[in-house]
Design an enzyme around this catalytic site. Structure first.
Site, PDB file in Angstrom:
ATOM      1  N   CYS A   1       0.836  -1.210   0.000  1.00 48.20           N
ATOM      2  CA  CYS A   1       0.000   0.000   0.000  1.00 48.20           C
ATOM      3  C   CYS A   1       0.870   1.260   0.000  1.00 48.20           C
ATOM      4  O   CYS A   1       1.528   1.549  -0.980  1.00 48.20           O
ATOM      5  CB  CYS A   1      -0.999  -0.038   1.162  1.00 48.20           C
ATOM      6  SG  CYS A   1      -2.348   1.132   0.955  1.00 48.20           S
TER       7      CYS A   1
ATOM      8  N   HIS B   1      -3.614  -5.346   0.355  1.00 52.70           N
ATOM      9  CA  HIS B   1      -3.100  -5.750   1.664  1.00 52.70           C
ATOM     10  C   HIS B   1      -3.157  -7.257   1.886  1.00 52.70           C
ATOM     11  O   HIS B   1      -4.123  -7.752   2.471  1.00 52.70           O
ATOM     12  CB  HIS B   1      -3.915  -5.056   2.761  1.00 52.70           C
ATOM     13  CG  HIS B   1      -3.605  -3.612   2.921  1.00 52.70           C
ATOM     14  ND1 HIS B   1      -2.713  -3.143   3.860  1.00 52.70           N
ATOM     15  CD2 HIS B   1      -4.042  -2.526   2.244  1.00 52.70           C
ATOM     16  CE1 HIS B   1      -2.631  -1.825   3.768  1.00 52.70           C
ATOM     17  NE2 HIS B   1      -3.425  -1.420   2.799  1.00 52.70           N
TER      18      HIS B   1
ATOM     19  N   GLU C   1      -1.700  -9.003   4.070  1.00 52.48           N
ATOM     20  CA  GLU C   1      -1.633  -9.396   5.490  1.00 52.48           C
ATOM     21  C   GLU C   1      -3.007  -9.447   6.152  1.00 52.48           C
ATOM     22  O   GLU C   1      -3.185 -10.144   7.153  1.00 52.48           O
ATOM     23  CB  GLU C   1      -0.686  -8.468   6.269  1.00 52.48           C
ATOM     24  CG  GLU C   1      -1.231  -7.079   6.610  1.00 52.48           C
ATOM     25  CD  GLU C   1      -1.348  -6.147   5.415  1.00 52.48           C
ATOM     26  OE1 GLU C   1      -0.856  -6.497   4.323  1.00 52.48           O
ATOM     27  OE2 GLU C   1      -1.953  -5.068   5.575  1.00 52.48           O
TER      28      GLU C   1
END
Ligand SMILES: *[C@@H]1O[C@H](CO)[C@@H](O)[C@H](O)[C@H]1NC(C)=O
Ligand SMILES: *[C@@H]1O[C@H](CO)[C@@H](O)[C@H](O)[C@H]1NC(C)=O
Ligand SMILES: *[C@@H]1O[C@H](CO)[C@@H](O)[C@H](O)[C@H]1NC(C)=O
Length: 316
Positions: free
Chosen positions: A132, A243, A245
């Site tokens: 990001c 993202h 994660e």
């Protein structure tokens, strides 16, 4: 969207699998340590916990790939950062809100970026991953200017529109073909951003286009086509505007975090991919005690699930 045909993939990979640097393979380092650069706390409420932070989802993500994490504090001397650089096997630049040109986060990232360029140039393999804001920062560091424009995709999950270069990319070539297909059809990538680099701007900038290849694009809420995944043509540097994660490690029900089996698989494979890049770095701490002191295990995360989109954050 591109469907990877196994045949096409197998034939091109032989032709253009590696740049010159990628031939310098060290003996595998099976105890890799990834540095995660801390970032200034922006949120007023969270400032009571510390000046800088790392959301624990990024830490868990790296750990899920088979590496340990060391937090890198901002505002250390150049000599201290150089010492850390010689001790770690890769760098993760997290998402967030720091200014891309004036923040300590940006300045420190720039320092590691330059050290990594020099290291890779002499065959000392050192990977960098930007997520990001981290991707955005990599584009600023490569282009030498801020090329961002409004590409809002806030709290929305997308499939990836793969480029033709994705089929031979290092980032995605380890993916089973059914998962690549799912990634191009199902909303497996969580987007939480207002700015990005459009495909047009990217292609029109020689420095950026020469340094990174675009692996995927997406369409923002305003119709702008933005770069959503990229990797270095020559250097082991990677960026995703989305993202990975969150798929395994963020659960706030107000957010569109993809949690399907395929979403978790994508997240796990990318964590493993990046850690595996780190295994090619032979950097290490000079003494074990120093390594122990540097690891994230020395810190306790704080519960912030009631005040942020994260469950836990480490504060420094
Ligand atoms: C870093 O140092 C600058 C200048 O002394 C200071 O303004 C800033 O708050 C410091 N940042 C952190 C994260 O400690
Ligand atoms: C995907 O990208 C290609 C160009 O790489 C473009 O022609 C196509 O329209 C895009 N598809 C979507 C759904 O955005
Ligand atoms: C959030 O939760 C923590 C831990 O339970 C508590 O100490 C804090 O007061 C809560 N904050 C808010 C704003 O509700």
């Amino acid at each position: 969207m591109l469907d990877f045909s196994a045949l096409v993939y197998a034939s091109v990979v032989v032709l253009c699998s590696a740049g010159p640097l990628l031939k310098h393979r060290h003996e595998e380092n099976n105890r890799p340590i990834i540095g995660i650069l801390t970032q200034e706390v922006d949120d007023d409420y969270m400032k009571r916990f510390g000046k800088t932070y790392i959301p624990s989802s990024y830490v868990s993500y790296i750990e899920s790939g088979g590496a340990r994490v060391t937090p890198i504090r901002l505002n250390q001397s150049l000599a201290e950062h150089e010492k850390i650089f010689r001790s770690i096997n890769g760098l993760l630049l997290i998402g967030g809100t720091a200014n891309l040109e004036t923040s300590d986060f940006a300045h420190t990232a720039g320092l590691y970026f330059r050290l990594a360029l020099e290291a890779n140039d002499v065959g000392d393999y050192f990977p960098i991953w930007g997520t990001c804001l981290g991707l955005q920062l990599l584009t600023v560091l490569v282009a030498g200017e801020n090329l961002l424009s409004k590409t809002t995709a806030e709290n929305v999950a997308y499939p990836l529109n793969f480029s033709s270069e994705a089929a031979t990319s290092r980032m995605f070539k380890g993916f089973p073909s059914d998962l690549r297909k799912a990634l191009s059809e199902e909303p497996l990538t969580g987007n939480f951003h207002h700015y990005g680099v459009t495909k047009e701007t990217f292609m029109g900038n020689e420095k950026l286009n020469g340094f990174f290849s675009i692996l995927s694009t997406n369409v923002a809420e305003n119709g702008a086509v933005f770069v959503s995944s990229m990797e270095g043509r020559k250097y082991p540097f990677y960026g995703v505007q989305w993202h990975p994660e969150v798929n395994c490690f963020q659960w706030n029900p107000r957010y569109n975090f993809p949690h399907s089996n395929n979403a978790v698989h994508v997240s796990s494979l990318l964590a493993q991919f990046f850690v595996n890049e780190g295994r090619q770095s032979s950097h290490h701490f000079s003494v074990v005690a120093e390594e122990s002191r540097a690891l994230i295990y020395n810190y306790n995360p704080v519960y912030v699930g009631n005040i942020s989109s994260y469950e836990k954050c480490y504060f420094f």
